[in-house]
Every structure is written in structure tokens, then in C-alpha cells.
Design a protein around this motif. Structure first.
Motif, PDB file in Angstrom:
ATOM      1  N   LEU A 179       0.818  -1.222   0.000  1.00 40.20           N
ATOM      2  CA  LEU A 179       0.000   0.000   0.000  1.00 40.20           C
ATOM      3  C   LEU A 179       0.844   1.261   0.000  1.00 40.20           C
ATOM      4  N   GLN A 180       2.181   1.103   0.035  1.00 37.95           N
ATOM      5  CA  GLN A 180       3.031   2.300   0.077  1.00 37.95           C
ATOM      6  C   GLN A 180       3.931   2.328  -1.151  1.00 37.95           C
ATOM      7  N   TRP A 181       5.219   2.693  -0.971  1.00 33.78           N
ATOM      8  CA  TRP A 181       6.142   2.761  -2.118  1.00 33.78           C
ATOM      9  C   TRP A 181       6.978   1.486  -2.231  1.00 33.78           C
ATOM     10  N   GLY A 182       6.377   0.351  -1.966  1.00 34.90           N
ATOM     11  CA  GLY A 182       7.105  -0.917  -2.038  1.00 34.90           C
ATOM     12  C   GLY A 182       7.876  -1.179  -0.755  1.00 34.90           C
ATOM     13  N   ASP A 183       8.505  -2.363  -0.701  1.00 33.08           N
ATOM     14  CA  ASP A 183       9.337  -2.759   0.442  1.00 33.08           C
ATOM     15  C   ASP A 183       8.546  -2.832   1.747  1.00 33.08           C
ATOM     16  N   GLU A 184       7.271  -3.169   1.645  1.00 30.23           N
ATOM     17  CA  GLU A 184       6.449  -3.240   2.859  1.00 30.23           C
ATOM     18  C   GLU A 184       6.674  -4.560   3.614  1.00 30.23           C
ATOM     19  N   GLY A 185       7.177  -5.566   2.909  1.00 30.25           N
ATOM     20  CA  GLY A 185       7.377  -6.875   3.559  1.00 30.25           C
ATOM     21  C   GLY A 185       6.455  -7.935   2.968  1.00 30.25           C
ATOM     22  N   LYS A 186       6.084  -7.755   1.717  1.00 24.87           N
ATOM     23  CA  LYS A 186       5.149  -8.702   1.071  1.00 24.87           C
ATOM     24  C   LYS A 186       5.699 -10.130   1.052  1.00 24.87           C
TER      25      LYS A 186
END
Ligand code: IMP
Length: 434
Positions: A9-16
Motif C-alpha cells: 500500500l506504500q512505495w514498495g518494500d512493505e514486507g510482502k
């Protein structure tokens, strides 16, 4: 059977990557639907760490098939390296990995074009990972791309040469110096390798799986604020990173979408150029970067850090139809006695609770809300009932503001450091299991 979606939901690298790995035992198939080797999905278990760029993050589970969907762009050289690394680690990749014939191939000249175009942009550069993503998607949309299925055709070499010659014309026009020799040899080798993997007509494969009642998870890459339509354009990636991308990137009908898991960090990061209204500068930003280990999994670049941006998060939740929120890296904020959230912006003298057309730096001033920090090590917390009061308050406030439950909370990189917030079960070290 409905297809669930998991995305950033942000600019990537959220921990998917971590969460897909935790969820994988629940699913028969995990399918990546967009992006390419610009992604870096990190998975940690049993003291081992893997970074995946193309292969879906379900690959570590023996009963889960992993599909690289038609919406993905594949660099065969990266894919070969990734498959070989996993095989060396004892993961039976060949048995579990399927690749869509309709996925597009990143050619060595796409990577050169990426570098040449970034150079020409000068100050306005996107901060691309230079993996050839933009030029490959441009060729796809421009109806000039080369697809995985083309490698099975007798005229593949002519198609390939045609595409490369077209790219060389641009490179010459840009005056860009290059030497393709090593890359070409690696590419030829990797195409041979790709022929030995399981290539499938993935939309048919998924339709049959749905009819047979199989559970499917669509895995996104990058994040909503990097989406080609709804991200901070032009500082975005070149694919549809939102739920709609799961439909086009896999051939899933919109009505078949089930739960949509939206992942966000308890704070915010961004790598590359572009606006970031809640960015922290100087020592505050550095401290958060160090605490969160915020360095790119693909390029190693330091990530920019900042506080949570609520209008942007709400926007992402709406665009994606998020049904369940997953909050990551809550443990990192234990370094702070005060937690902040940008709950609105001041924009051209007005208070805005939504995301304006332009996020250009300097035009948006965040309106902050402060929360007391939890200031204790929560990396050992395994059940919702053990969550410190201050963190629980932060979670409750966000749920109320956004109107969607925070179903899972991550308190560290390991599979086991994942809490189900609306039950008091601890996660098994193998991930979630039925
Ligand atoms: P590209 O997709 O490599 O061309 O990069 C475009 C922008 O998206 C740049 O700002 C990159 O840093 C960013 N980006 C691309 N992939 C990722 C990712 O997986 N995580 C975070 N940022 C990314």
C-alpha cells in the motif's frame, strides 16, 4: 473459488515476501501478477535468509505451486540465477515453478535503454532499479515485445534480432556507448535454461484450478504509490501494482477477487526519486533507516524514511478494495518515545484529508498527530494479548480512521514473528496452516 490478493500500500518494500511465505501453506497456488526483477522479496526462516526477485514467495512450501503470471516481465538471466540458488539450497523449484507463456522477456538491450534513458533525464531521473522494467513494458504496450512463449517458436531468433535492432537504433540516437558481448552470451544461455522450465498457458491453468476449488493467492510487487496510474507519476514503476493488476496480470475475472490483503509498514519508506510528504530528514531519518535495516533488497540503496502518511494509505485502501490490513515492522518503532502520523496535509492554504493531484515536494505540509511510543522490545511477542497498550492504541486508531481491520501484525522478519490480531493464536514456525 475466489482468488485472494496480497499487495503493498506504500512505495514498495512493505514486507510482502515475508507475508506471502507465512500465508503460503493456506494456498495451493501463489501467482505473481506484475513487476519484474526490480522487486526484492526477503524471506527469513530457520536462521536462513533468501531474497527473491522473480519467483513467487510461496516457493518454500512443498504443497504450493508458484506461477509467474503474464503480467510479469522476466529477465531470464536473473531467473536462471534465482532457480539455481534455490536448487542449491535444496528447494525443488523445477517441480513447483510455472511460467506464463504470455509474460514478456526483458532483453539485454532493454537494460541498456533503461540506463540510457535515466542518464538523459538528468536531475529528473526516476531512480529506476535499471533492471529494464520500463523499456520492456513500453515494448509490450507498443506491441513490439518478445514473450516467453516466443522461445518455443521456430522464428524466435528473427523476432529477437528484430527487437534488438530496434533498440540499437535508439541507443545510437542517444549516443549511448555499450558492449553487449558478455550480456548476450549470458542471455543466450539463460534462454536455453528457460526452455527447460515448465512454461504454461497460465490463464487456462488458473481457470482450471479455480474450477477445481484450488485456493489461489495473487502476489503483488512494488506498491500502490508506485502504480503507473495512481502512483506519484512520473516517479513510479511501469506496471499496475493494484488489485486491478491481478486481473490483467493473471487473467482473473474481477468478480473472482476474494480477500485483498493490503500491507503497510508502521512508518513509511521510499527508494528512488519522487515526492515523499512525510519524509524525515537528517539524524531522525538516519536513525529510522538504521533501526529498520532500510536498504534496498535489489540495489542495496539506502531507503528514504518517514512517518506514516494516512491520506496516502486511505487512498491505497480504496483503490485496491482492501479487506484486511497487515501492519509490518511495528518492532522498529520501539526506538521512539513518540510516534507520529501525517493525518492530513496543508495544501495551498487548505486542509486536505485526501491525496491531491500533485504530491510535489514542498507543496504539501503534513499535519501531524502524535502517539506515545511503546519503547519496549516486542520481537518476542507471539500473541495479540501480549501487544503493549501503546501499540494497541496506535492499531485501534488506524483501524478506526481507515475503516478496515488490521488483521495481522508483524514484529520481526521471521515467519514466527507474525500475530493474528483478532484471535489469540500464535503462528506455527511453518507459517499458517489448515
Ligand atoms: P523501476 O521499476 O526499476 O524502473 O523503478 C521505478 C521506481 O520504482 C524507482 O523509484 C524504484 O526505486 C522504485 N521501485 C521499483 N521496484 C521497487 C521495489 O520492489 N521496491 C521499492 N521500490 C521499487
Amino acid at each position: 473459488m475466489a482468488v485472494d490478493v496480497l499487495l503493498g500500500l506504500q512505495w514498495g518494500d512493505e514486507g510482502k515476501g515475508k507475508i506471502v511465505d507465512v500465508f503460503a501453506p493456506k494456498y495451493d497456488i501463489v501467482a505473481r501478477f506484475q513487476g519484474g526483477p526490480n522487486a526484492g522479496h526477503t524471506i527469513v526462516f530457520d536462521g536462513k535468509k533468501f531474497v527473491l526477485h522473480l519467483i513467487p514467495s510461496g516457493i518454500f512450501h512443498p504443497n504450493t505451486a508458484c506461477l509467474i503470471g503474464n503480467g510479469v516481465v522476466i529477465d531470464p538471466v536473473t531467473l536462471k540465477k534465482e532457480v539455481e540458488t534455490l536448487i542449491k539450497a535444496g528447494i525443488p523449484v523445477r517441480e513447483h515453478l510455472l511460467i506464463s507463456r504470455k509474460a514478456h522477456l526483458i532483453l539485454p538491450t532493454h537494460k541498456l535503454l533503461d540506463a540510457a534513458r535515466e542518464e538523459r533525464r538528468g536531475e529528473q531521473k526516476i531512480g529506476s532499479t535499471l533492471r529494464g522494467i520500463g523499456p520492456t513494458y513500453s515494448d509490450k504496450i507498443g506491441r513490439a515485445g518478445i514473450r516467453v512463449g516466443d522461445i518455443e517458436l521456430s522464428d524466435f531468433q528473427e523476432r529477437y534480432a528484430g527487437a534488438v535492432n530496434g533498440h540499437k537504433e535508439f541507443l545510437d540516437m542517444y549516443g549511448y556507448q555499450y558492449d553487449l558481448t558478455t550480456w548476450q552470451a549470458e542471455f543466450d544461455d539463460a534462454i536455453e535454461f528457460l526452455r527447460s522450465l515448465k512454461l504454461v498457458d497460465s490463464e487456462h491453468y488458473l481457470h482450471e484450478a479455480q474450477e477445481a476449488g484450488k485456493k489461489i493467492l495473487a502476489e503483488g510487487a512494488q506498491g500502490t504509490l508506485l502504480d503507473i496510474d495512481f502512483g506519484s507519476y512520473p516517479f513510479v514503476t511501469s506496471s499496475t501494482t493494484t488489485t486491478a493488476g491481478a486481473c490483467t496480470g493473471l487473467g482473473i475475472a474481477p468478480g473472482s477477487i476474494g480477500r485483498v490483503f493490503g500491507i503497510f509498514k508502521a512508518y513509511c519508506t521510499r527508494v528512488g526519486s519522487g515526492p515523499f510528504p512525510t519524509e524525515l530528514h537528517g539524524e531522525e531519518g538516519d536513525e529510522l533507516r538504521r533501526a529498520g535495516g532500510e536498504f534496498g533488497a535489489t540495489t542495496g540503496r539506502p531507503r528514504r524514511t518517514g512517518w506514516l502518511d494516512l491520506p496516502a494509505l486511505k487512498y491505497a485502501v480504496r483503490i485496491n478494495g482492501v479487506t484486511d490490513l497487515i501492519m509490518m515492522k511495528a518492532d522498529v518503532l520501539q526506538i521512539r518515545s513518540e510516534i507520529k502520523v501525517g493525518e492530513a496535509y496543508r495544501h495551498q492554504g487548505q486542509l486536505r484529508y485526501d491525496l491531491p493531484y500533485s504530491l510535489e515536494d514542498g507543496q504539501l505540509e503534513p499535519v501531524w498527530r502524535s502517539f506515545p511510543g511503546w519503547e519496549e522490545d516486542i520481537t518476542g511477542v507471539r500473541r495479540a494479548s501480549e501487544v503493549p497498550h501503546a501499540l494497541r492504541e496506535y492499531v485501534n486508531w488506524l483501524e478506526q480512521e481507515i475503516g478496515v481491520p488490521i488483521t495481522y501484525l508483524s514484529v520481526g522478519p521471521d515467519r514466527a514473528q507474525t500475530l493474528e490480531m483478532h484471535s489469540n493464536e500464535a503462528v506455527s514456525p511453518r507459517g499458517f496452516d489448515f
